[in-house]
Each structure stands twice: as structure tokens, then as C-alpha cells.
Design a protein around this motif. Structure first.
Motif, PDB file in Angstrom:
ATOM      1  N   SER A 263       0.841  -1.197   0.000  1.00 32.47           N
ATOM      2  CA  SER A 263       0.000   0.000   0.000  1.00 32.47           C
ATOM      3  C   SER A 263       0.877   1.247   0.000  1.00 32.47           C
ATOM      4  CB  SER A 263      -0.958  -0.004   1.198  1.00 32.47           C
ATOM      5  OG  SER A 263      -0.216  -0.174   2.375  1.00 32.47           O
TER       6      SER A 263
ATOM      7  N   ASN B 241       1.250   7.769   1.294  1.00 31.38           N
ATOM      8  CA  ASN B 241       0.556   9.042   1.092  1.00 31.38           C
ATOM      9  C   ASN B 241       0.607   9.487  -0.367  1.00 31.38           C
ATOM     10  OD1 ASN B 241       3.262   9.307   1.397  1.00 31.38           O
ATOM     11  ND2 ASN B 241       3.197  11.216   2.568  1.00 31.38           N
ATOM     12  N   SER B 242      -0.362  10.331  -0.727  1.00 27.62           N
ATOM     13  CA  SER B 242      -0.413  10.830  -2.095  1.00 27.62           C
ATOM     14  C   SER B 242      -0.424  12.357  -2.081  1.00 27.62           C
ATOM     15  CB  SER B 242      -1.652  10.284  -2.807  1.00 27.62           C
ATOM     16  OG  SER B 242      -2.785  10.475  -1.996  1.00 27.62           O
TER      17      SER B 242
ATOM     18  N   ASN C  85      -3.667   3.880  -4.814  1.00 30.75           N
ATOM     19  CA  ASN C  85      -3.036   3.942  -3.489  1.00 30.75           C
ATOM     20  C   ASN C  85      -2.426   2.616  -3.054  1.00 30.75           C
ATOM     21  OD1 ASN C  85      -5.672   6.095  -2.883  1.00 30.75           O
ATOM     22  ND2 ASN C  85      -3.550   6.786  -2.771  1.00 30.75           N
TER      23      ASN C  85
END
Lengths: 363, 293
Positions: free
Chosen positions: B122, B125-126, B205
Motif C-alpha cells: 500500500s 501518502n499521495s 493507493n
């Protein structure tokens, strides 16, 4: 020996012998570096692999079992290549053919052994052939490039097979979606049943012999028949083939069908051979794509393809076994090595071609 | 009839835009490469590599921007191998591309296992959203404007396209065909790499093995359907984005989910069947430059 045949011998030695060997060596070298990087001795790793495959007849037998399906998906690529076509759709053709052959096997259960077995193979061939012929037809009729259409057909086949197995053939109690088991009449005898000195209880089965017979038949078809000649002529120069009166369109569709048919029989090794006897999609994923590398490594020659398939069987069987001894090296290391074989082969072949040209110029 | 109103909802439009980004970047990448006559099937593997590199760098540095930059670098690196094999060594463009795709599938899965022990990672952060959408979407639109200008209005752009149409003519006026082809292929790698980075960092994500799921090939189909023009490619990519958006947003009665999954691929075939004949690829597509003498 005159200079013409000497040149041909040199060409064969370099292009069909040295180049694949160099590519394999480079892949082992790079694979060894990666293994070293993971803190494992590559010599210990590869010699364990060697031992697992060639240390006993049992190992050889397992290697053959793993090698067999690669022959079929590789022939899908190589056969189409003879007509200048790129069949990247072996994965999908394999799934459709596999489901077809399993269906015949668990539906016509009353048929006795050789009949049902052969019918299953025919069904696998036809299923794959149908899936291969569609991109061929679209290319001929509408000019849609077979590289993209065969890849799209892969994705469609995967979704379709999943749907059919889950909604029509699966028993909800089974947990994992798979088809019912094929009847006894469809079982492919194990090699130990035919060859007395072969070890009992391994999964190697007569599909390996079927592969060898098909390799021979393909050579005869390509080299000795009118159809084979027309297929090769289409591959070498489509416009002059057409000028010579060859119906390129029908040959293209037929080549794609035969090519898909090869891939369609790939899973017979698993479904009809000793083992689970049902179609389990997740067991075969990737064999179609790896077939591309096997076919090119075998230089698109049926006999070369058998050798290349055995090498891939060696890698896969070794990777499965070696995990117990070196758990910190994921077995996917062989997938990387397979891809490196292909990339380096492409480059080494061009270098060899350049070298030969220079020799020829010098006279 | 809920599903019918869903098709035309604003949320579906936004999903279409989000889904179209990686496909359109791959399509534009394919366009740059084929402008110089190099077929780039490796776009599929480049997207996967970009997605993987982007994920790892985002998680190790904590910066999605660095992750996206690394995705571009990884994509360009893959493209460099394709250029070396197919331009310098004159290998068959399709074989080289297929080899790179197999390589990307194997390497990303292998490294994911070595680094994390699983096949799915995973993304921590984006980038902060701008007006509800990822900034990469606006960057993509800007890239399309710039590419349109570059390819048709600048000297270098015209030289690139001329290479795809007539290599010998380009060579005869003293322009290096090899340099042009390297440029086209490297730009295609950078664009598809960005598409991959966006796919993992901004859209999904997460990274998972094989997550490119045919987007590279669908991008090539968009390029063909768009008749090898940037705006045509963008339009076609939006069509595919729409078909993918539908797949996640609606469930039509009596139509199994698996059939919706097939939709983008069925449309790709339909598009190829319908488009070819009316669209002409660059004349030198797939050819090698062999200088005489």
C-alpha cells in the motif's frame, strides 16, 4: 565442404547454438548476482537446482512434467512466426482450450480410455484454435494488428473462463473455483506405465511424448507439405507469396488457428495427467506468456522448442524445490532469468548477424 | 433503473477522467515513439515499473512527488533498454517490447516479495488534491497541450515526425536518425512511467503485481484510434477510461461482473477493427535504419 555449406554451418552454429547458450549463461550470471545480493551463495543455489533436476530419475521426471506445457504455448508463438505472425495470445488460447478439454472429459464420462483421452485433446486444440482464429480473421478482414488483438483476447478469456467455471461448473462446497474432475477414460497414462525403468508415482505423463510427436509432425508439415510451404512463403514475403497465387488471407487465419490449437492443449498435462484432474485456472497462469520466451529461445524450430521447454522446466522445477533450502530467495527469480534470457538473446542474435555479415563481406 | 442514472452521474465523469490518465499518457508515449518509427509494446511493462518504483520511493521518502519523479526515471530507464535493443542493435521492436514486459512482470513481483514479503504494497501518502482531483491530472492536460505544440510547431518536433515518415530523407539533411529515435523512445518511457506512478500513488493507493492490466496495450489502441494525433489519442483514452469507470461504479442487472471486466478489452478490439483502414501509421513504423555503404 564447399564455402556455401560451410557458411550455412557457421550460421547455424552461431545463431541456433552459440547465441541461445550465451543468452542462458548471461541470465545465470545476472541471476547469480541477484542471489549473492540476497546473501545466498549462488553456486550452492544453482548446484542444488541441478541436483533437484538431474540428481535422480525422479527429478528428471518432475522436470519433464514442468517442461511439457511450455512446449505447447511456445509452439503457439513459433508456428505463427513461420507465417510472420505474432501470436502473443497463447495465455488466453490455453485457458479456452483447457476449459474445453476439461468439459469433454467430465461430460462424456462413459467413453473408454483412448477415445475420451483423444477427444479431450481434440477439444483443447479446437478451443485454442477458435480463440487464435478470431484475431487472425480480424487481421485479414479489418487489418487489426494481431499483437494487440491477441493480448486483448487474453484478458477476455481470463474473465470468461472465470465466469463459466464459477457460475456453471463449480460446486459451492469446493472453496476454490474449479470444474468437476474428468473421467478415468480421459487420464493421460504416466510415463512409468509405458517406460518400465521410469520411477513410479511422479507426474510425468505421455503428454511429453505427444509433444515430441507433434514437434516431428510440425516439422514434416512445414518442410514437406504444400500447406507448410505456403505458410512459410507467407512469412518470408507476403506480397510475392500472393503473387505466386497463395491465398494469404486463408493461410493467415489457418496459421493462427493451428497456432492457437497448440496452446489449447497446454493444460492437458495438468488436467489429464496424474494429479487433480480438474481445470483450476490459477494453476496455469503465466505459462502462455513464458511460452513466448521459450519459442524464441528455441529459435522457432520445433526441436529447439523442446530443448528450450526442458530448460524452462528445469528452472521451474528447480525453483519450486530449492525454496525449501534457500527460503530467502523468492522462486520468482527464475521469471527474471527467463526475461533476461529473452532480452539478451535478442541482442546477441543481432550481434551474431552483424558478425556473419562482416565475414561474408570479407569473403 | 439506478444503474442507468449512475452511468451519467458526475461521479462517473470524474472516475472517467481519473481512469483515462494512465491510458492517455501511455497513448501519448506510444505516439512519441511511433512518431520516430519505433513500435513500443513495452509501454505495458513501463507502466508497471513506474507504478512499482513510485510506490517504493513514496513509501521510503514519504514524498509522493519524489515517487512520481522516480516513476518517470524508471520508465525512462526501461525505455532506454528498448531503444538500445531496437534502435542500436536493430532487434525486432515487438520482440524487444515483449521481453521487457516479461522482465517488468518478473522484476516487480520479485522485488515486492524481497522488500515486503507480499505481492501487494500500500502507498503511504499521495499528493494533496486540487479541486477534488489529483494534480497529476492537470499536469497531464498540460503535457498534452505542450506535446501538441512541440510535435507540430517546433523544429525538433517536426524532425521527430519526419523520422517516422522517411528516415533516409532525415538522414540526408544531416539529422541523426538514431538520436531522433532515442529521443522519441525515451520520452515515451517517461510519459508511460508517469502514468504508472499516477496509477499506483494517486489512483489506486497501492501497488500490486500485474496492476498495469493491459493499460499499455489499451494506450496503443487509443493512439491508433486517435489516428496518431495527441488529441485523438486523448479522446480515445477517455472512451476507455469511461469503460473502466463503468466497471467499478455500476452493476447492471442480468449482466455478470465478469462481462463488465471484459468491456475495455472488447472495446479495444472493436476500436481496432473499426479504426484501421481509415488511419495510417507512420510510414517507417517498425523499420530499421540501415545506412548504405
Amino acid at each position: 565442404m564447399n564455402s556455401e555449406s560451410r557458411r550455412e554451418l557457421l550460421f547455424n552454429l552461431l545463431m541456433n547454438g552459440a547465441a541461445p547458450l550465451i543468452a542462458i549463461l548471461i541470465a545465470f550470471a545476472i541471476g547469480g548476482l541477484v542471489i549473492t545480493f540476497l546473501g545466498t551463495n549462488p553456486f550452492a543455489f544453482f548446484s542444488k537446482m541441478l541436483d533437484l533436476n538431474f540428481g535422480s530419475m525422479r527429478g528428471v521426471s518432475q522436470m519433464i512434467y514442468r517442461a511439457t506445457p511450455y512446449f505447447f504455448t511456445a509452439m503457439a508463438l513459433s508456428f505463427a512466426f513461420k507465417a510472420g505472425l505474432f501470436n502473443i495470445g497463447a495465455e488466453g488460447q490455453m485457458f479456452i482450450g483447457g476449459l474445453a478439454l476439461a468439459w469433454v472429459g467430465f461430460t462424456f464420462t462413459w467413453l473408454p480410455f483412448p477415445i475420451l483421452f483423444v477427444l479431450c485433446l481434440v477439444a483443447g486444440f479446437l478451443g485454442g484454435a477458435l480463440w487464435g482464429a478470431i484475431p487472425g480473421y480480424l487481421k485479414v478482414k479489418r487489418g487489426a494488428h494481431e499483437v494487440i488483438t491477441t493480448i486483448m483476447m487474453n484478458f477476455i478469456a481470463i474473465a470468461m473462463v472465470q465466469y463459466i467455471v464459477q457460475n456453471h461448473f463449480m460446486n459451492p462446497d469446493w472453496g476454490i473455483p474449479h470444474t468437476p474432475s474428468v473421467a478415468k477414460g480421459a487420464y493421460a497414462p504416466s510415463l512409468s506405465a509405458i517406460i518400465p525403468w521410469f520411477p513410479q508415482g511422479t507426474r510425468a505423463n505421455i503428454m511429453f511424448l505427444v509433444a515430441i510427436i507433434l514437434a516431428g509432425l510440425t516439422l514434416v508439415l512445414l518442410q514437406r507439405t504444400k500447406l507448410g510451404y505456403e505458410i512459410r512463403a507467407t512469412g518470408l514475403n507476403p506480397s510475392s507469396a500472393e503473387y505466386a497465387g497463395i491465398n494469404i488471407s486463408s493461410r493467415t487465419v489457418m496459421t493462427m488457428a493451428i497456432s492457437g490449437g497448440f496452446a489449447g492443449m497446454a493444460t492437458a498435462n495438468f488436467i489429464l495427467g496424474p494429479g487433480s484432474h480438474y481445470f483450476l485456472k490459477s494453476e496455469y497462469g503465466g505459462i502462455g506468456f513464458s511460452g513466448i520466451a521459450v519459442g524464441l529461445l528455441g529459435r522457432n524450430n520445433p526441436l529447439g522448442v523442446i530443448l528450450a521447454a526442458v530448460l524452462f522446466g528445469f528452472l521451474e522445477n528447480g525453483a519450486l524445490g530449492v525454496q525449501l533450502y534457500f527460503p530467502n530467495v523468492p522462486r520468482q527469480i527464475v521469471e527474471i532469468m527467463q526475461a533476461i534470457i529473452l532480452i539478451t538473446l535478442v541482442i546477441v542474435l543481432e550481434l551474431a548477424r552483424k558478425f556473419l555479415k562482416r565475414l561474408q563481406k570479407r569473403g | 433503473m439506478d444503474w442507468l442514472t449512475n452511468i451519467f452521474a458526475i461521479s462517473t465523469l470524474l472516475a472517467t477522467i481519473r481512469m483515462a490518465v494512465p491510458i492517455s499518457l501511455a497513448a501519448l508515449g506510444g505516439l512519441f515513439s511511433e512518431s520516430t518509427g519505433v513500435i513500443n509494446i513495452a509501454l505495458e511493462g513501463i507502466i508497471l515499473m513506474g507504478a512499482f518504483a513510485g510506490t517504493i520511493i513514496t513509501n521510503t521518502t514519504g514524498s509522493p512527488l519524489l515517487g512520481l519523479i522516480m516513476a518517470v526515471v524508471a520508465g525512462t530507464g526501461m525505455a532506454l533498454i528498448h531503444a538500445i535493443a531496437s534502435v542500436t542493435f536493430k532487434a525486432n521492436h515487438i520482440i524487444s517490447g515483449v521481453a521487457l514486459n516479461l522482465f517488468a512482470t518478473g522484476v516487480t513481483f520479485f522485488l515486492a516479495l524481497v522488500l515486503t514479503g507480499g505481492s501487494q504494497i500500500s502507498v503511504q501518502n499521495s499528493l494533496p488534491k486540487f479541486l477534488g482531483l489529483s494534480p497529476v491530472i492537470y499536469v497531464t492536460v498540460a503535457i498534452f497541450f505542450l506535446s501538441g505544440f512541440f510535435l507540430y510547431r517546433t523544429k525538433l518536433g517536426l524532425r521527430l515526425r519526419a523520422t517516422g515518415e522517411h528516415m533516409a530523407a532525415v538522414d540526408s539533411v544531416g539529422i541523426s536518425v538514431t538520436k531522433m529515435r532515442y529521443l522519441g523512445v525515451l520520452v515515451s518511457g517517461a510519459l508511460a512511467g508517469l502514468g504508472g506512478g499516477y496509477l499506483a500513488i494517486e489512483q489506486a493507493n497501492f501497488f500490486t503485481k500485474g496492476m498495469s492490466a493491459g493499460r499499455g496495450y489499451i494506450g496503443l489502441a487509443s493512439m491508433i484510434f486517435g489516428k496518431w494525433t495527441p488529441w485523438g489519442a486523448a479522446g480515445a483514452a477517455s472512451l476507455f477510461g469511461f469503460s473502466q469507470a463503468l466497471q467499478f461504479r455500476i452493476s447492471i442487472p442480468f449482466v455478470p461482473d465478469e462481462f463488465l471486466q471484459m468491456l475495455p478489452y472488447l472495446i479495444t478490439i472493436a476500436v481496432l477493427v473499426g479504426a484501421v483502414g481509415r488511419a495510417t501509421p507512420p510510414a517507417e513504423d517498425g523499420n530499421h535504419f540501415l545506412k548504405e555503404g
